[in-house]
Enzyme design. Structure first.
Site, mmCIF file in Angstrom:
data_model
loop_
_atom_site.group_PDB
_atom_site.id
_atom_site.type_symbol
_atom_site.label_atom_id
_atom_site.label_comp_id
_atom_site.label_asym_id
_atom_site.label_seq_id
_atom_site.Cartn_x
_atom_site.Cartn_y
_atom_site.Cartn_z
ATOM 1 C CE LYS A 80 -4.007 1.972 2.615
ATOM 2 N NZ LYS A 80 -4.764 1.833 3.766
ATOM 3 C CB SER A 155 -7.701 3.900 2.886
ATOM 4 O OG SER A 155 -7.145 3.380 3.541
ATOM 5 C CB SER A 179 -8.079 1.060 5.644
ATOM 6 O OG SER A 179 -8.808 2.554 5.649
#
Lengths: 507, 497, 99
Positions: A80, A155, A179
């Site tokens: 990420k 997210s 997330s």
């Protein structure tokens, strides 16, 4: 020829160990898959083909020399974009960090490198991890591989979509209010938020420091356990890191995969279902609970009355911490610098203001203003101070519930994936996605999301969440793996096998 | 704009000064407060930085245990309570030399609180109450480029070096100091000077005010005589010598008094001290916009010093200052007045070190309180910052004792020491300052003086020994001062007896 | 729970160093009001005697040895800087003095 992209990380590790493939071969296979589908999915913000292949070559050399660096040596991974990667861009999905290349590695990234996992690239995310859809990425949204017109969650939608679309067998995500777990639920994948302090946060660009955790994003529970065991454990660079060994997570996942749940008490949290939850999501949840009961689990209903205040608590604590964390993005030392229009010889302050206006997106600005408000003198006690007290009450609710049950369960997210754009300018509706995942972050307890099936209304994946007491991460793996096995037996394979293949979607 | 001042006496007739002192002590740890970067002074710019102290995204702080230990020791030495549990907090404000745009500090949970220090002013003891001592970190350093003066105003842009960012600071804050009356300036000076002695004795800081290891902010307000109501205060920042602390307090008393006497009101603001002109000027007005939005630092866990640890640290404290003064006075055989002057000049530690280096107590006192105090005063610096070390003073005295130089030549040795010409011996060598010990040359000079002053010589022959002084002067003149006066006197008396 | 006005938002934006345009202020102020309204419930939930939680797990006293360790080179430190001069970060002129 085998399509290695369809294999789990555990299978890839075995194939590498048995000499059935090489890291270069399977790294290239994933890069090829990305070239074919990521134009449509947009899971990655940056792909590092050259770097990944170089690491794969080095991995193969270690294997050939008989000294692999870890069980997962040579298995590629996506990271990420909120984790600092030396030499690779790290933008956090924000314009304000466009082009920033960190001069250091996050501890977990350093661990991946040492363990020999080639890093395929950096995955898309809501700007600074603020969002539940990746639509707040400054570089455009990620699309859900199940339906490209829908959100992949957020997210960490990029990491979940990368794994769901077979562009990576493993990914790292971060979970501040869901997330990792919520994208897992809406993409039919597995995601784990470890106990707070269980995985180092050093090098994780903080959203809300007291809530953030790094965790695995995978297609199977066992793969999550393998990755979690690799990156977890104490880090002296993170003062909040727990200085004791992790429980045996892989063993727990293997035990769960026997499908035997006898002796396990499962608490269904009354406050985390019902109103606001989509019927198809609830139906899959209830069936999953029944399956676990059939496998020997005992079900108890538990009540956590303060959970109804979790969302409000979260939306005070998070913006407060974030407003302070994001102050460092000021155009002085790194990142974007914008000179204000029509100002002759602007001051540092004017440049900061102009840069932060241009560099941050709407959601980030909303939360910075909200957090600034919550911390400002005169309001601190009513907002931030009060939120911290409610946090205590939420932890107490968990304690009481865990006195009655070994794990707590709920749907991971109240709905399946919604359409891109549907909730973009309705922040409150967006925030409701994290209703069920937020309490775990506030209390620091671990949680997993595993696919529970497809909702009847829309044929889209739903997730089943398992929460355990702090430090008992092994329990979420045991129960998660059991459910995974029981459902796979019903479906005749993993849920993802039912997802569109994305062949010919390149655009 | 120049401020109008009331005379000090008039000001004191109408108002009672209330002082508040905030002193920042830069610790001498090997590494920074929250990361492992070196703290060595004078490195090339931005070479002692890392992701943590540069505030790079993702970096996290880890507390330097030595910093906490030093904070606790300072707290104990100031008779403070040591918190059983306390946290770091973020003080949020934007400034380019602060990498994270928040300072990691402590807010309502300082590590040490509720203490006191007895300071001595003119032989009387004055108790200064300590509000708190807390831990925090320093900022980077900006250089202002362009503009005429190199100062912040008018500069075109600034260059920032973050080597200093993250160096540990302990901020020591007094409670409002009332009742000092006309002696408020001296009390303020004595507090800072004696605090420095304490810090030096603890060994936790280099404590050089001229190098910014010790920085004082002086808060002052006036209350109408007989009233308990506190006036509005001004905060004069970065007053960086003991004598400036005294002068700044005096100036602010006179400035406040003039405003109040004229019916005006004091603006709550920060003020800048100007060493050269001895005045303060207006800085930043404290406004409502100043809102630091403190909250507990979530990346650091609470500090909870065990009582065992605190007691262990207490056992490492140096002797308490009052007891130390009494002991030294006895050891040195100083009169009360001599001791008071020594303390008042901020020379206690210097005299002690000079004695330790071999000088007699009286000689050490004499040099520091006369010759060297005069020079410090002329230069407008504190004694400790003069640039002469106790070892050098002891070295000069050793030369006097050996008859190599006399007192007058010794003063010239100090000139050489201040000019950086090396050790006292080297200065004597380079400057050719040694007294002439060649008996032949001395004897010839005495003969010349007797021949040139027959009247005086007769008086001495008649037993008026006191007249020898005139002949000694003549000899010294001929020898250009490089003679041992005692030996000259002996020779004169021998020759005329 | 006090309302949040457009002026409040403008003031907060100044504190947070964000140059919000009029259009942004118009858009943001009502949104924030709605959000604040929805989290207003919180102020009545916890009793006085409930201790606040600032850290999820009760760790204390995590210290580092006071040992200097190598950090970044100046080149690395300055690698992301918008402007560099004399091995320092070059920043626009600074108004006002240190705090």
């Amino acid at each position: 020829m085998t399509d290695w992209t369809r294999s789990t990380a555990a299978e890839l590790a075995d194939a590498l160990a048995n000499g059935e493939t090489t890291s270069v071969e399977l790294t290239q296979a994933h890069l090829d898959r990305t070239a074919a589908v990521d134009g449509a999915v947009h899971a990655y913000l940056h792909v590092d083909a050259e770097g990944a292949l170089a690491q794969a070559e080095a991995s193969d050399a270690r294997r050939a020399a008989g000294s692999p660096a870890s069980r997962l040596d040579g298995v590629p991974i996506a990271v990420k974009d909120v984790l600092a990667t030396q030499g690779l861009p790290t933008t956090c999905g924000s314009r304000i960090l466009e082009g920033w290349i960190p001069p250091y590695d996050a501890t977990v990234v350093d661990t991946l490198r040492r363990a020999g996992l080639p890093i395929l690239g950096k995955t898309n995310m809501d700007e600074f991890a603020m969002g539940s859809s990746t639509e707040h990425s400054a570089y455009g949204p990620t699309h859900n591989p199940w339906d490209l017109d829908r959100i992949p969650g957020g997210s960490g939608g990029g990491s979940a979509a990368a794994v769901a679309s077979y562009q990576a067998p493993l990914a790292l995500g971060t979970d501040t209010g869901g997330s990792i777990r919520q994208p897992g639920a809406v993409t039919g994948t597995v995601g784990v938020k470890p106990t707070y302090g269980g995985v180092s946060r050093y090098g994780l660009v903080a959203l809300a420091n007291s809530l953030d955790q790094v965790g695995p994003v995978t297609r199977t529970v066992l793969d999550s356990a393998l990755l979690h065991e690799l990156v977890g454990g104490h880090d002296p660079r993170d003062s909040t890191s727990i200085d004791q060994p992790l429980p045996d997570l892989v063993a727990a996942a293997e035990l769960g995969a026997t499908g035997d749940m006898s002796g396990v008490r499962i608490g269904v949290v009354k406050e985390l279902s019902g109103e606001g939850y989509q019927p198809g999501v609830l139906a899959r949840f209830e069936e999953s609970v029944e399956l676990l009961v059939k496998a020997g689990a005992e079900v108890v209903e538990v009540s956590c009355p303060t959970f109804v205040h979790a969302l409000a608590t979260y939306y005070l604590i998070l913006p407060a911490e974030a407003s302070s964390n994001l102050a460092k993005f000021d155009a002085m030392r790194y990142g974007l610098r914008v000179y204000p229009d029509g100002v002759d010889a602007p001051s540092a302050e004017e440049v900061m203001r102009a840069t932060r206006d241009k560099g941050f997106g709407d959601e980030v600005k909303r939360r910075i203003i909200l957090g600034t408000y919550a911390l400002s003198s005169g309001y601190y006690d009513a907002y931030y101070g009060q939120a911290q007290k409610v946090r205590t009450l939420i932890s107490r609710d968990f304690e009481a519930a865990f006195a009655k049950a070994d794990v707590l369960v709920s749907p991971t997210a109240p709905t399946t994936a919604f359409k891109l754009g549907e909730k973009l300018d309705d922040p409150l509706a967006m925030y409701l996605n994290d209703l069920a995942t937020i309490p775990a972050n506030l209390a620091g307890v671990p949680g997993i999301s595993v696919p529970s099936g497809l909702a009847d209304e829309d044929g889209l994946p739903a997730g089943f969440q398992v929460l355990a007491p702090a430090l008992a991460d092994d329990r979420v793996y045991r129960v998660g793996a059991a459910l995974e096995k029981l459902l796979a037996d019903q479906w005749g394979g993993p849920l993802l096998a039912q997802a569109p293949t994305l062949d010919g979607v390149a655009r | 704009m120049t401020d109008t001042l009331l005379t000090y006496d008039d000001a004191l007739a109408a108002y009672d000064p209330v002082l508040g002192l905030e002193v920042h002590v830069e610790l001498n740890t090997a590494s920074k407060m929250f990361c492992g970067c070196s703290t060595v002074f004078g490195a090339e710019p931005n070479t002692q930085v890392c992701p943590v102290c540069l505030g790079l995204p993702g970096a996290m702080p880890v507390v330097n245990g030595k910093g906490v230990e030093s904070a606790i020791r300072i707290g104990l030495a100031l008779n403070c309570q040591i918190a059983e549990w306390c946290r770091f907090a973020r003080k949020n404000y934007f400034y380019p030399d602060m990498p994270k745009n928040f300072q990691t500090s402590q807010y309502d949970e300082p590590i040490a609180y509720d203490g006191w220090m007895d300071v001595e002013v003119d032989g009387e003891t004055f108790r200064v109450e300590i509000e708190r001592a807390h831990m925090e970190e320093d900022t980077g350093k900006s250089t202002h480029v362009g503009g005429a003066t190199g100062r912040i105003h008018g500069a075109d842009h600034s260059l920032v070096d973050y080597n200093r960012a993250g160096i540990p600071l302990i901020e020591i804050v007094t409670k409002p100091i009332r009742g000092a009356g006309a002696r408020a300036p001296e009390v303020a000076r004595a507090y800072v000077a004696q605090l420095r002695d304490l810090i030096v004795a603890l060994g936790v800081s280099e404590a050089r005010m001229d190098q910014g290891n010790l920085r004082a902010d002086v808060n002052l307000s006036l209350s109408t005589k007989g009233s308990d109501v506190l006036g509005t205060r001004s905060e004069t920042k970065n007053v960086n010598s003991f004598r400036s602390v005294e002068r700044a307090v005096r100036f602010e008393v006179q400035r406040h008094a003039a405003i109040l006497a004229g019916g005006g009101s004091i603006v709550q603001e920060t003020r800048h001290w100007h060493e050269d002109t001895g005045i303060t000027t207006s800085g930043r007005e404290k406004s409502d916009a100043e809102d630091y939005r403190y909250f507990p630092e979530p990346d650091l866990v609470p500090v909870a010093p065990t009582r065992d640890w605190v007691e262990e640290l207490r056992a490492t404290l140096p002797e308490n200052p009052t007891a130390r003064r009494a002991r030294l006075q006895q050891e040195w055989g100083f009169s009360d007045l001599e001791m008071r002057d020594t303390v008042g000049a901020g020379a206690l530690g210097l005299v002690e070190e000079t004695i330790a280096a071999g000088a007699s107590p009286q000689a050490a006192r004499k040099w520091w309180l006369s010759e060297l105090s005069r020079r410090a005063n002329d230069a407008g610096v504190d004694l400790v910052d003069l640039g002469v070390t106790p070892a050098q003073v002891a070295g000069v005295q050793a030369l006097v004792d050996a008859g190599t130089v006399n007192d007058k030549l010794a003063r010239q040795v100090f000139d050489g020491l201040l000019a950086g010409e090396g050790t006292p011996e080297e200065v004597v060598e380079k400057r050719g300052l040694a007294v002439v010990s060649d008996e032949g040359a001395l004897s010839a000079a005495v003969d010349n003086a007797i021949a040139a002053n027959p009247d005086v010589a007769d008086k001495i022959r008649d037993g008026k020994v006191a007249a020898a002084g005139a002949l000694i002067g003549a000899v010294m003149k001929e020898m250009r001062g490089q003679a041992d006066a005692a030996r000259v006197r002996e020779l004169i008396l021998e020759k005329l007896s | 729970m006090p309302d949040i006005s457009r002026d409040d938002v403008a003031h907060l934006a100044t504190l947070a160093r964000i140059d919000l345009s009029d259009a942004e202020l118009d858009h943001l102020a009502p949104q924030l009001a709605v959000i604040l309204d929805s989290i207003a419930s919180i102020s009545e939930v916890a009793a006085e005697d409930v201790p606040p939680t600032s850290h999820a797990l009760p760790l204390t006293n995590v210290f580092r040895e006071d040992v200097a360790t190598p950090g970044l080179t100046a080149e690395q430190a300055l690698s992301g800087a918008p402007e560099v001069e004399e091995q320092r970060f070059s920043v626009p002129r600074i108004l006002g003095e240190e705090q």
